[in-house]
Design an enzyme around this catalytic site. Structure first.
Site, short mmCIF file in Angstrom:
data_model
loop_
_atom_site.label_atom_id
_atom_site.label_comp_id
_atom_site.label_asym_id
_atom_site.label_seq_id
_atom_site.Cartn_x
_atom_site.Cartn_y
_atom_site.Cartn_z
CG ASP A 89 -5.30 -9.88 3.02
OD1 ASP A 89 -5.00 -10.35 1.91
OD2 ASP A 89 -4.99 -8.71 3.38
CG HIS B 23 -2.01 -1.00 1.17
ND1 HIS B 23 -2.86 -1.15 0.10
CD2 HIS B 23 -2.35 -1.97 2.06
CE1 HIS B 23 -3.70 -2.15 0.34
NE2 HIS B 23 -3.41 -2.67 1.53
CG ASP C 41 -3.01 -8.21 0.52
OD1 ASP C 41 -2.29 -8.54 1.48
OD2 ASP C 41 -4.04 -7.51 0.64
CG HIS D 15 -6.74 -5.11 1.58
ND1 HIS D 15 -6.24 -6.08 2.44
CD2 HIS D 15 -7.89 -4.66 2.12
CE1 HIS D 15 -7.08 -6.20 3.47
NE2 HIS D 15 -8.08 -5.36 3.30
ZN LIG Z 1 -4.39 -7.06 2.50
#
Ligand SMILES: [Zn+2]
Length: 308
Positions: free
Chosen positions: A245, A125, A162, A164
């Site tokens: 995740d 991120h 991931d 996200h």
């Molecule tokens: Zn994540």
């Protein structure tokens, strides 16, 4: 296959507030399962401290200094609502970068066919000038640039599964066709980016997944978007932003993968790396917040890396 594992006790000393999902116990769970019998053949190496100059591969100096200055002498300091630094965070984040860069060196020197880096804080991120989403520096992006600068390779692919979207990696390589960025992720979900229409210089391939979908759509996204992009790009190295995740047990998202899906996806990437990149795969831990889901998924992933 020779699979190397990088870890370091400093990764447990990057602290987050009580109840925060990105916590040291994540790495304890990973370390515990990788002590089991199937992993005896892992080549275990203590991660080296990173070279600060390599942070500038992905971030401007002003940003690096801002992070350095934010690190407190004691206690915790918030960078934003999700992202915190503690006294050892600088050393932990720089060692995560050091491990990723060393992993790149290893696969080019033939010291390992592939490498798993069990580090925290995660990185995907972190944008050029913004630390966010539990991430300080973009480890995967720095490692990709390190491969280009030190090993003279032209094309590096980053596959980010991931749950996200890897907004930071996308931001850093938005106008750089020498790096392919492929991401599967839940949408809508933090950080809000990752639509199919975000294509950068034609080097960004986003495959968003709707909440409450699972294995079938994830594998479809790989078969229809990620794998063809890898075959078309012909990378010299594949880096995996390996967050776990999207596992069905994870509390931060609603994608229902199992450890078998991570085994399968690992195998698919290794096939492409065998064809295009002389097997070179460097896998970097990103998210994964249910300790059992994380541990079982890492086990499936690393077993596949070792098996080929
Ligand atoms: Zn994540």
């Amino acid at each position: 296959m020779t699979t190397r594992l990088y870890s370091h006790p400093i990764f447990l000393e990057h602290l987050t507030p009580s109840g925060h999902p990105e916590r040291p116990d994540r790495l304890r769970a990973v370390a515990r399962i990788l002590e089991e019998e199937p992993f005896l053949a892992l080549d275990r190496v203590e991660a080296p401290m990173g070279d600060e100059a390599t942070l500038l591969y992905a971030h401007p100096e002003s940003f690096v200094e801002m992070i350095r200055d934010a690190v407190p002498e004691d206690g915790l300091r918030a960078i934003d609502g999700d992202t915190t630094v503690s006294p050892k965070s600088w050393q932990a984040a720089l060692t995560a970068v050091g491990a990723a860069n060393a992993a790149v060196d290893d696969v080019f020197a033939g010291k390992a066919d592939n490498v798993f880096v069990a580090a925290r804080p995660p990185g995907h991120h972190a944008e050029k000038t913004t630390a966010m989403g539990f991430c300080l520096f973009n480890t995967a992006a720095i490692a990709a640039r390190h491969a280009q600068k030190k090993h003279g390779v032209e094309r590096v692919a980053i596959v980010d599964w991931d749950v996200h979207h890897g907004n930071g990696t996308q931001d850093i390589f938005w106008d750089d066709p020498s790096v392919l960025f492929c991401s599967t992720h839940q949408m809508p979900l933090f950080p809000g980016t990752g639509a199919k229409t975000e294509v950068g210089a034609g080097n960004i391939v986003n495959a968003p997944l709707s909440p409450r979908t699972g294995s079938d759509l994830f594998r479809d996204a790989f078969r229809s978007r990620v794998l063809p992009a890898l075959d078309n790009f012909k990378p010299d190295l594949v880096i995996i932003s390996a967050g776990f995740d999207a596992h069905h047990r994870d509390p931060l998202a609603e994608i229902n993968l199992t450890e078998e899906d991570f085994d399968w996806a690992t195998g698919q990437i290794m096939d492409r790396a065998a064809t295009h990149a002389n097997h070179r795969v460097v896998s970097l831990l990103e998210g994964g917040y249910d300790l059992q889901g994380l541990a079982f998924s890492v086990a499936a992933h690393v077993k596949r890396l070792m098996k080929g």
